[in-house]
Motif scaffolding. Structure first.
Motif, short mmCIF file in Angstrom:
data_model
loop_
_atom_site.label_atom_id
_atom_site.label_comp_id
_atom_site.label_asym_id
_atom_site.label_seq_id
_atom_site.Cartn_x
_atom_site.Cartn_y
_atom_site.Cartn_z
N ASP A 419 0.80 -1.23 0.00
CA ASP A 419 0.00 0.00 0.00
C ASP A 419 0.84 1.28 0.00
O ASP A 419 0.30 2.38 0.04
N LYS A 420 2.15 1.10 -0.04
CA LYS A 420 3.08 2.24 0.08
C LYS A 420 2.78 3.39 -0.88
O LYS A 420 2.91 4.56 -0.54
N TYR A 421 2.39 3.03 -2.11
CA TYR A 421 2.09 4.07 -3.10
C TYR A 421 0.58 4.31 -3.21
O TYR A 421 0.14 5.41 -3.52
N ILE A 423 -1.73 4.48 -0.96
CA ILE A 423 -2.39 5.36 0.03
C ILE A 423 -2.44 6.82 -0.41
O ILE A 423 -3.19 7.60 0.15
N PHE A 424 -1.64 7.19 -1.41
CA PHE A 424 -1.67 8.59 -1.88
C PHE A 424 -2.73 8.79 -2.98
O PHE A 424 -2.85 9.87 -3.53
N LYS A 425 -3.46 7.70 -3.28
CA LYS A 425 -4.50 7.83 -4.32
C LYS A 425 -5.84 8.18 -3.68
O LYS A 425 -6.07 7.91 -2.51
N ARG A 426 -6.73 8.71 -4.52
CA ARG A 426 -8.05 9.13 -4.03
C ARG A 426 -8.83 7.99 -3.41
O ARG A 426 -8.89 6.91 -4.00
N PHE A 427 -9.46 8.22 -2.29
CA PHE A 427 -10.37 7.29 -1.61
C PHE A 427 -9.70 5.98 -1.20
O PHE A 427 -10.39 5.01 -0.92
N TYR A 428 -8.35 5.93 -1.19
CA TYR A 428 -7.71 4.67 -0.82
C TYR A 428 -7.50 4.59 0.68
O TYR A 428 -6.95 5.50 1.29
N GLN A 429 -7.95 3.49 1.26
CA GLN A 429 -7.74 3.28 2.69
C GLN A 429 -7.07 1.94 2.89
O GLN A 429 -7.52 0.93 2.34
N GLY A 438 -12.90 8.58 8.35
CA GLY A 438 -12.15 9.17 7.23
C GLY A 438 -12.65 8.67 5.90
O GLY A 438 -13.40 7.70 5.83
N LEU A 439 -12.20 9.35 4.85
CA LEU A 439 -12.66 9.01 3.50
C LEU A 439 -11.53 8.53 2.60
O LEU A 439 -11.75 8.16 1.46
N GLY A 440 -10.29 8.58 3.10
CA GLY A 440 -9.16 8.21 2.26
C GLY A 440 -8.80 9.34 1.30
O GLY A 440 -8.37 9.10 0.17
N LEU A 441 -8.98 10.59 1.74
CA LEU A 441 -8.68 11.72 0.86
C LEU A 441 -7.50 12.56 1.35
O LEU A 441 -6.85 13.25 0.56
N GLY A 442 -7.22 12.49 2.66
CA GLY A 442 -6.21 13.38 3.24
C GLY A 442 -4.85 13.28 2.56
O GLY A 442 -4.26 14.30 2.20
N LEU A 443 -4.37 12.05 2.35
CA LEU A 443 -3.04 11.90 1.76
C LEU A 443 -3.04 12.28 0.28
O LEU A 443 -2.05 12.78 -0.24
N GLU A 460 7.95 5.71 4.57
CA GLU A 460 8.72 4.51 4.91
C GLU A 460 7.98 3.89 6.07
O GLU A 460 7.64 4.59 7.03
N SER A 461 7.73 2.60 5.98
CA SER A 461 6.93 2.03 7.06
C SER A 461 7.15 0.53 7.17
O SER A 461 7.52 -0.13 6.19
N LYS A 462 6.92 0.01 8.38
CA LYS A 462 6.93 -1.44 8.60
C LYS A 462 5.67 -1.76 9.35
O LYS A 462 5.37 -1.12 10.36
#
Ligand code: ADP
Length: 484
Positions: A419-421, A423-429, A438-443, A460-462
């Motif tokens: 999901d690294k990339y 999560i920056f898309k519209r409505f992606y959670q 939330g709606l998945g819009l903030g990022l 960067e995340s684990k």
């Protein structure tokens, strides 16, 4: 060596890698070197003095035609070079024939493998041609100078050329003049920023973008998803670029209808909600004044929920603005430490997560302060939302080249690699099964704000260990270190 100190030529002839045969004018074998014996699978002693036609009675060669060709070449002072298929041995040979005092010397080599390879290549090229011709995606190959060296039917249709032939050999910049070209935010696209140019000039290895072609007269829009990549003829040699054009006009139209609907609803909801908020504030004052704690309590809850609704509507309006290319940035120089402190002052009272800040004193950035505040609030509220147990949150900032990289680190749930990339898309959670508001819009909004500033945003995340969100911004000036 002979007494005159001349080298022994027969030794040389025996050692060369090509077959050498000498025949007289009746095609009787006079000499064969070792390689020739190997290539025609017969020992020299069984052939010397024998005619070629007796040695190979079932041969398939047009001898008189070959001799004519050799003599003609010889007259023109050229060497006769031929490629022949020799049926008795099921082999292909390349021949160089020299006439020499009623004799012919023939140098030859086995090219069967090469010939088969060429045939295979030709077959796969033909197969690819058929596939490319019939796919609905446009395919264009450009030379390093930008000239089109290959285009399929679909590419010609999409880019407005009458035929494939009129497209090939033209630089892409000569796209028929009846189109205006825009980027995905409907901003005019300068030629130097086109995918082919970015890749050919080595500014990017590959580009994946959406362009909008608007017909100058009819104003009809064609939306194309373009993927362009460098082509290498070997690992180091760049030999052009390949672009795949995918027509997404229908999809885009549906998306636009959905966006228009969201935009309309958000606008319609914003005004009544704002007045509800004002009335609630009045009600809150009244109930406090008249000492009615139960009512004050209810009004506060309604007020908080109204605030949440207003924020959601605000996000939807931001998305519409981004989609329409109307996100306007009001850039100015401002102090990053003061902005970071302001964010902490806003957020710290509503969370138990201790927030620490490390930033160089007097770091001045050149950006839209309100929008960067929005990005920071989004990253911080996410860090709080997705890390239970009130773990600490660390805001850091480092300067690198002419930009500053700001990071927000938490020790929460983390994000799966896949999901690294996304999560920056519209409505992606990412946490689909957990119940987070939330709606998945903030990022998505944050990433658009950052990229429109010329910066980058990444994570960067684990999973289970936490995340660090980074974003970069252009710097105004350098400064000295100050840690809190
Ligand atoms: P929202 O939080 O409204 O769902 P965002 O666009 O802000 O939308 O975030 C998209 C998704 O990214 C979230 O749904 C969540 O799954 C994931 N995410 C964002 N920030 C974090 C974080 N700090 N830790 C873990 N996951 C996160």
């Amino acid at each position: 060596m002979d007494p005159l100190n001349l080298p022994d030529y027969s030794e040389i002839l025996e050692s060369i890698q090509d077959g050498l045969v000498v025949v007289d004018e009746k095609l009787r074998y006079l000499y064969l070197n070792k390689q020739a014996e190997k290539l025609i699978h017969k020992p020299s002693k069984t052939l010397i003095g024998k005619k070629f036609t007796d040695a190979f009675p079932n041969h398939n060669l047009n001898i008189s035609g070959l001799i004519k060709k050799v003599k003609k070449s010889w007259k023109e002072k050229k060497v006769a070079t031929l490629e022949i298929y020799f049926k008795p041995l099921n082999k292909w040979y390349s021949l160089i024939i020299y006439p020499l005092n009623n004799k012919f010397s023939i140098i030859f080599r086995d090219i069967t493998q090469e010939k088969n390879l060429r045939k295979d290549l030709q077959n796969s090229k033909e197969l690819l041609d058929v596939i490319f011709k019939h796919v609905s995606d446009g395919i264009v190959i450009q030379s390093p100078t930008g000239k089109i060296i290959y285009a399929n039917e679909a590419a010609a249709v999409m880019s407005g050329f009458a035929t494939v032939d009129s497209m090939v050999d033209a630089p892409l910049s000569t796209l028929p003049s009846h189109y205006d070209i825009f980027n995905e935010y409907k901003k005019p696209l300068s030629w130097k920023d086109s995918p082919g140019e970015l890749v050919l000039k080595g500014k990017k290895e590959s580009v994946d973008t959406v362009l909008c072609f608007v017909h100058k007269k009819t104003k009809e829009e064609i939306w194309i998803d373009i993927k362009t990549a460098q082509i290498y003829s070997n690992p180091l040699q760049k030999s052009g670029a390949v672009s795949i054009f995918h027509d997404i006009t229908v999809l885009k139209r549906l998306e636009q209808q959905k966006d228009n609907f969201i935009s309309l609803i958000s606008h319609e909801l914003k005004t009544p909600l704002t007045s509800i908020k004002v009335f609630l504030q009045l009600l809150q004052k009244q109930s406090t004044k008249s000492n009615q704690p139960a009512i004050t309590n209810i009004v506060t809850k309604v007020s908080n929920n109204t605030e949440k609704l207003i924020k959601l509507i605000q996000s939807l309006l931001d998305v519409s603005r981004i989609q329409e290319g109307k996100l306007v940035l009001q850039k100015k120089s401002f102090s990053l430490p003061s902005l970071l402190n302001e964010v902490r002052e806003d957020i710290q009272p509503i969370t138990n997560h201790p927030i620490s800040i490390t930033v160089k004193k007097d770091t001045i950035v050149f950006a839209d302060r309100e929008r960067i505040l929005q990005v920071l609030i989004n990253l911080l509220t996410n860090s709080i939302k997705y890390s239970k147990d009130s773990k600490k949150i660390i805001i850091n900032s480092i300067e690198k080249n002419n930009e500053v990289i700001i990071s927000v680190k938490d020790f929460g749930s983390g994000i799966p690699r896949k999901d690294k990339y996304e999560i920056f898309k519209r409505f992606y959670q990412s946490h689909k099964h957990a119940t987070f508001p939330g709606l998945g819009l903030g990022l998505y909004i944050s990433s658009e704000i950052v990229t429109q500033h010329g910066g980058k945003i990444w994570v960067e995340s684990k999973k289970g260990k936490g995340s660090i969100f980074y974003f970069s911004l252009p710097l105004k000036k350098k400064s000295t270190l100050h840690t809190r």
